[in-house]
Design a protein around this motif. Structure first.
Motif, PDB file in Angstrom:
ATOM      1  N   GLU A 420      31.290  67.959  49.273  1.00 23.17           N
ATOM      2  CA  GLU A 420      30.246  68.069  50.358  1.00 23.17           C
ATOM      3  C   GLU A 420      30.068  66.605  50.782  1.00 23.17           C
ATOM      4  OE1 GLU A 420      26.447  69.638  48.966  1.00 23.17           O
ATOM      5  OE2 GLU A 420      27.387  71.729  48.406  1.00 23.17           O
ATOM      6  N   GLU A 421      29.508  66.523  52.034  1.00 22.45           N
ATOM      7  CA  GLU A 421      29.171  65.030  52.379  1.00 22.45           C
ATOM      8  C   GLU A 421      28.110  64.369  51.759  1.00 22.45           C
ATOM      9  OE1 GLU A 421      28.847  64.663  56.691  1.00 22.45           O
ATOM     10  OE2 GLU A 421      30.815  65.238  57.113  1.00 22.45           O
ATOM     11  N   GLU A 422      28.322  63.372  51.205  1.00 25.08           N
ATOM     12  CA  GLU A 422      27.431  62.534  50.353  1.00 25.08           C
ATOM     13  C   GLU A 422      27.477  61.293  50.596  1.00 25.08           C
ATOM     14  OE1 GLU A 422      25.199  64.336  48.727  1.00 25.08           O
ATOM     15  OE2 GLU A 422      25.963  66.172  48.293  1.00 25.08           O
ATOM     16  N   ASP A 423      26.223  60.636  50.361  1.00 24.39           N
ATOM     17  CA  ASP A 423      26.292  59.050  50.614  1.00 24.39           C
ATOM     18  C   ASP A 423      26.613  58.478  49.493  1.00 24.39           C
ATOM     19  OD1 ASP A 423      25.668  56.242  51.173  1.00 24.39           O
ATOM     20  OD2 ASP A 423      23.966  56.635  52.051  1.00 24.39           O
ATOM     21  N   LEU A 424      27.825  57.870  49.071  1.00 23.64           N
ATOM     22  CA  LEU A 424      28.253  57.185  47.972  1.00 23.64           C
ATOM     23  C   LEU A 424      27.449  55.942  47.557  1.00 23.64           C
ATOM     24  CD1 LEU A 424      30.309  57.321  45.477  1.00 23.64           C
ATOM     25  CD2 LEU A 424      31.495  55.853  46.972  1.00 23.64           C
ATOM     26  N   SER A 425      26.980  55.186  48.431  1.00 20.14           N
ATOM     27  CA  SER A 425      25.938  54.216  48.065  1.00 20.14           C
ATOM     28  C   SER A 425      24.738  54.529  47.474  1.00 20.14           C
ATOM     29  CB  SER A 425      25.557  53.131  49.460  1.00 20.14           C
ATOM     30  OG  SER A 425      26.745  52.885  50.055  1.00 20.14           O
ATOM     31  N   PHE A 426      23.976  55.583  48.111  1.00 23.11           N
ATOM     32  CA  PHE A 426      22.752  55.833  47.582  1.00 23.11           C
ATOM     33  C   PHE A 426      23.123  56.647  46.210  1.00 23.11           C
ATOM     34  CE2 PHE A 426      20.247  59.574  46.346  1.00 23.11           C
ATOM     35  CZ  PHE A 426      18.947  59.047  46.565  1.00 23.11           C
ATOM     36  N   LEU A 427      24.195  57.079  45.899  1.00 24.28           N
ATOM     37  CA  LEU A 427      24.546  57.525  44.225  1.00 24.28           C
ATOM     38  C   LEU A 427      24.744  56.270  43.348  1.00 24.28           C
ATOM     39  CD1 LEU A 427      24.920  60.060  42.742  1.00 24.28           C
ATOM     40  CD2 LEU A 427      27.335  60.017  43.241  1.00 24.28           C
ATOM     41  N   ILE A 428      25.286  55.105  43.884  1.00 26.18           N
ATOM     42  CA  ILE A 428      25.475  54.142  42.914  1.00 26.18           C
ATOM     43  C   ILE A 428      24.138  53.611  42.737  1.00 26.18           C
ATOM     44  CG2 ILE A 428      26.420  51.857  43.171  1.00 26.18           C
ATOM     45  CD1 ILE A 428      28.651  52.708  44.750  1.00 26.18           C
ATOM     46  N   ARG A 429      23.226  53.369  43.739  1.00 22.76           N
ATOM     47  CA  ARG A 429      22.000  52.712  43.473  1.00 22.76           C
ATOM     48  C   ARG A 429      21.111  53.816  42.758  1.00 22.76           C
ATOM     49  NH1 ARG A 429      22.405  51.797  49.027  1.00 22.76           N
ATOM     50  NH2 ARG A 429      23.005  49.581  49.571  1.00 22.76           N
ATOM     51  N   PHE A 430      21.174  54.937  42.663  1.00 24.83           N
ATOM     52  CA  PHE A 430      20.569  56.039  41.784  1.00 24.83           C
ATOM     53  C   PHE A 430      21.001  55.767  40.136  1.00 24.83           C
ATOM     54  CE2 PHE A 430      20.059  60.109  40.107  1.00 24.83           C
ATOM     55  CZ  PHE A 430      18.892  60.375  40.329  1.00 24.83           C
ATOM     56  N   CYS A 431      22.256  55.862  40.098  1.00 25.09           N
ATOM     57  CA  CYS A 431      22.863  55.695  38.779  1.00 25.09           C
ATOM     58  C   CYS A 431      22.217  54.484  38.305  1.00 25.09           C
ATOM     59  CB  CYS A 431      24.298  55.725  38.777  1.00 25.09           C
ATOM     60  SG  CYS A 431      25.008  57.299  39.316  1.00 25.09           S
ATOM     61  N   THR A 432      22.402  53.186  38.934  1.00 24.32           N
ATOM     62  CA  THR A 432      21.938  51.908  38.295  1.00 24.32           C
ATOM     63  C   THR A 432      20.540  51.947  37.930  1.00 24.32           C
ATOM     64  OG1 THR A 432      23.684  51.003  39.973  1.00 24.32           O
ATOM     65  CG2 THR A 432      21.951  49.759  38.786  1.00 24.32           C
ATOM     66  N   HIS A 433      19.475  52.547  38.659  1.00 24.37           N
ATOM     67  CA  HIS A 433      18.167  52.843  38.579  1.00 24.37           C
ATOM     68  C   HIS A 433      18.048  53.455  37.374  1.00 24.37           C
ATOM     69  CE1 HIS A 433      13.739  53.145  39.366  1.00 24.37           C
ATOM     70  NE2 HIS A 433      13.949  54.355  38.965  1.00 24.37           N
ATOM     71  N   GLU A 434      18.817  54.620  36.992  1.00 19.81           N
ATOM     72  CA  GLU A 434      18.837  55.635  35.910  1.00 19.81           C
ATOM     73  C   GLU A 434      18.980  54.683  34.682  1.00 19.81           C
ATOM     74  OE1 GLU A 434      19.577  60.212  36.446  1.00 19.81           O
ATOM     75  OE2 GLU A 434      21.320  58.776  36.461  1.00 19.81           O
ATOM     76  N   LEU A 435      20.041  53.857  34.496  1.00 24.53           N
ATOM     77  CA  LEU A 435      20.393  52.915  33.432  1.00 24.53           C
ATOM     78  C   LEU A 435      19.591  51.804  33.371  1.00 24.53           C
ATOM     79  CD1 LEU A 435      24.116  53.758  33.546  1.00 24.53           C
ATOM     80  CD2 LEU A 435      22.530  54.729  32.032  1.00 24.53           C
ATOM     81  N   HIS A 436      18.648  51.557  34.375  1.00 26.01           N
ATOM     82  CA  HIS A 436      17.982  50.023  34.311  1.00 26.01           C
ATOM     83  C   HIS A 436      17.432  49.980  32.847  1.00 26.01           C
ATOM     84  CE1 HIS A 436      15.815  46.682  36.006  1.00 26.01           C
ATOM     85  NE2 HIS A 436      14.743  47.113  35.456  1.00 26.01           N
ATOM     86  N   SER A 437      16.607  50.812  32.328  1.00 25.72           N
ATOM     87  CA  SER A 437      16.027  50.436  31.006  1.00 25.72           C
ATOM     88  C   SER A 437      16.961  50.134  30.114  1.00 25.72           C
ATOM     89  CB  SER A 437      15.215  51.776  30.538  1.00 25.72           C
ATOM     90  OG  SER A 437      15.938  52.986  30.359  1.00 25.72           O
ATOM     91  N   LEU A 438      18.356  50.791  29.940  1.00 24.08           N
ATOM     92  CA  LEU A 438      19.018  50.301  29.120  1.00 24.08           C
ATOM     93  C   LEU A 438      19.755  48.917  29.024  1.00 24.08           C
ATOM     94  CD1 LEU A 438      20.883  51.100  26.686  1.00 24.08           C
ATOM     95  CD2 LEU A 438      22.394  52.399  28.285  1.00 24.08           C
TER      96      LEU A 438
END
Length: 575
Positions: A420-438
């Motif tokens: 499906e059409e997705e925004d890869l830049s958004f996904l990279i920032r989302f994953c980075t935010h998820e692992l921020h605490s680690l």
């Protein structure tokens, strides 16, 4: 210089030129050596004819005339050449074959050189010099009949073999040879046999012109249809691999070798049927098999004559015409049906075993959590700690089982991502935010340099797992107070994501295994402050996911303790 002298001179130059071109192209191949010898003899005879048509001195004509009977060797060379091309020579009887082919030609050459059977001296005519009429014309008739018989025999061999040859280029080669022999035979019958010998009309001999045209047509076959590689069919016929050639323009099977015929269960005659190809290739694999693609390795299924489905694996070569259109495909193949069955058996075993393990595991974890929730106030700290370890151990084991199950699913060739059409830049920032605490826990700094918006077609959940896996590895395997850079780069039709760290790095040996199943590099006892949890399946799963998206994944590292960079690419969504 009269026109007939000019014709002889042209024959000399043309024959010499083509003979030289062919022998330079591949001097080791026997067919080329025979053909070039034929061209050089034709060129030599053309020069003798040229001398006959320009010289005035009778003694000089006699001198050149001694060599003219070498023309008797040319039909034997043609016969040898045709027999080789059509695979009619028996290797076990080389000496006998050589004697049968060249014996008569050598005999006629000797008789023509040292006797007056071809003619007594020369006589002057309007185009130059020609042989005087011999006393015994029977010898001339026998000689001409022998030449005609050889040429007709060569035609019969080519006509018969043409029907049995399936390879497109070999058919073209044989067709050129047939045309060359027919042209030469027509010239020889009309001019030399009918006009000169039978009707006894004074007209220049045209045999050398016929031989020259014959050589030119042969050379064109070599140039245009790769007669330099005339042994190609012999090679694939004896190969231990299956070979297949498809004509995409006519949508038919062009050639198939005995190995593949045996795998399919068909005879050579049955595969000549043009409608067979769609029946042999498994319907779901036809499009993937015939479409233009950059990669050369492939796997596909076939349906055998008795209805069984078999797997084939190998490589393919794409052939294009002058306009850059894909016109044919060649495949080198091995049967991997047994290997596929073993893989399926392994996957089924892993899946069933994993499901069987999950049931008691859930019970153990559930009872441990229940005990903690009901009796935590009544239990001492040691028991509570042990129950906590049981719960954590169950969670780790659940993660391992999930990874094994996912690996088993990803190994299925029929499993395709839901694009499906997705925004890869958004996904990279989302994953980075998820692992921020680690990252904060490990005191790392993360620097993000990516394009604001990168639209591509991918399955969001799967690419999320890839990014999370690579980034979490960078965080865990970089000593405290390290740094991590995340970047993107657009290259033509692909986006490349890179994640760089200044962590422990990899040796050359370690680089070879990290993308393999259970390719985890053990770091125990090395005095490193690292998070070492993991199954060794994360990067293998990531590799499978990226490959299913038609991308690539790789890594670079200068060595141990010098950090590393992991890259992966994905196709861009371009209109």
């Amino acid at each position: 210089m009269n026109i007939f002298a000019l014709l002889s001179l042209i024959s000399t130059v043309v024959s010499f030129f083509f003979g030289t071109v062919v022998i330079i192209k591949n001097p080791k191949q026997l067919e080329n050596r025979i053909f070039s010898t034929m061209c050089y003899i034709t060129a030599f005879l053309g020069f003798i004819e040229y001398s006959f048509r320009i010289l005035d001195d009778y003694q000089e004509v006699l001198l050149w005339g001694r060599f003219y009977s070498i023309t008797a060797i040319l039909p034997t060379l043609i016969l040898h050449f045709v027999l080789l091309i059509n695979g009619k020579l028996e290797k076990t009887k080389k000496k006998l074959t050589f004697l049968i082919i060249y014996g008569p030609g050598i005999l006629f050459y000797v008789l023509g050189t040292f006797t007056d059977l071809f003619g007594v001296g020369f006589r002057r005519v309007y185009w130059g010099w020609t042989y005087s009429n011999p006393d015994n014309e029977i010898f001339i008739y026998i000689f001409f009949l022998w030449i005609i018989t050889i040429l007709i025999y060569c035609l019969v061999i080519c006509f018969k073999n043409y029907k049995n040859v399936l390879e497109f280029k070999r058919k073209k080669q044989i067709r050129y040879i047939e045309i060359g022999i027919l042209v030469m035979l027509a010239i020889f019958l009309v001019f030399d046999t009918l006009i000169v010998v039978l009707l006894k009309i004074d007209f220049p001999e045209m045999t050398i012109t016929g031989y020259t045209i014959f050589c030119v047509i042969f050379a064109l076959a070599m140039w245009k249809h790769e007669l330099f590689s005339i042994n190609f069919q012999d090679f694939v016929e004896s190969s231990s691999k299956g070979f297949l050639e498809l004509d995409l323009k006519e949508n038919k099977l062009v050639y198939i070798n005995p190995v593949l015929l045996k795998i399919m269960g068909y005879t050579r005659k049955e595969v000549e049927n043009e409608s067979l190809f769609p029946r042999v290739i498994y319907p779901k694999d036809i499009l993937n098999l015939t479409k233009e693609r950059d990669d050369t390795n492939l796997e596909f299924r076939i349906i055998t004559r008795d209805g069984k489905i078999k797997w084939l694996s190998g490589s393919r070569m794409q052939q294009y015409n002058k306009n850059g259109e894909l016109i044919s495909l060649r495949f080198w193949l091995d049967e991997i049906t047994e290997q596929k069955n073993l893989e399926k058996l392994k996957s089924d075993f892993v899946r069933r075993t994993s499901h069987e393990l999950k049931t008691p595991l859930i019970s153990i974890k559930g009872f441990a959590e229940l005990i903690l929730s009901l009796y935590e106030e009544e239990l001492n700290s040691d028991i509570i700690s042990k129950l906590g370890e049981i719960t954590q151990g169950c969670e780790r084991l659940q993660d391992i089982i999930e990874d094994i199950l996912r690996t088993s699913k990803l190994e299925s060739s029929e499993l395709k991502p839901r694009l499906e059409e997705e925004d890869l830049s958004f996904l990279i920032r989302f994953c980075t935010h998820e692992l921020h605490s680690l990252a904060v826990q490990r005191e790392h700094s993360i620097n993000i340099e990516i394009v604001d918006s990168i639209i591509a077609r991918f399955e969001k959940e799967e690419i999320h797992d890839v990014i999370t896996n690579i980034l979490s590895n960078a965080i865990k395997y970089t000593p405290r107070k390290g740094w991590i850079d995340i970047k993107t780069e657009i290259l033509e039709d692909f986006v490349i994501v890179s994640i760089t760290d200044n962590g422990i790095g990899f040796t050359e040996e370690e680089k070879k295994v990290i993308f393999h199943q259970f390719g985890k590099i053990e770091r125990y006892g090395q005095g490193l402050d690292l998070g070492i949890d993991g199954t060794g399946l994360g990067l293998y799963i990531s590799k499978k996911i990226i490959q299913s998206h038609k991308g690539e994944i790789w890594m670079e590292s200068e060595g141990k303790n010098k950090g590393s960079t992991f890259f992966f690419s994905l196709p861009l969504n371009k209109a």
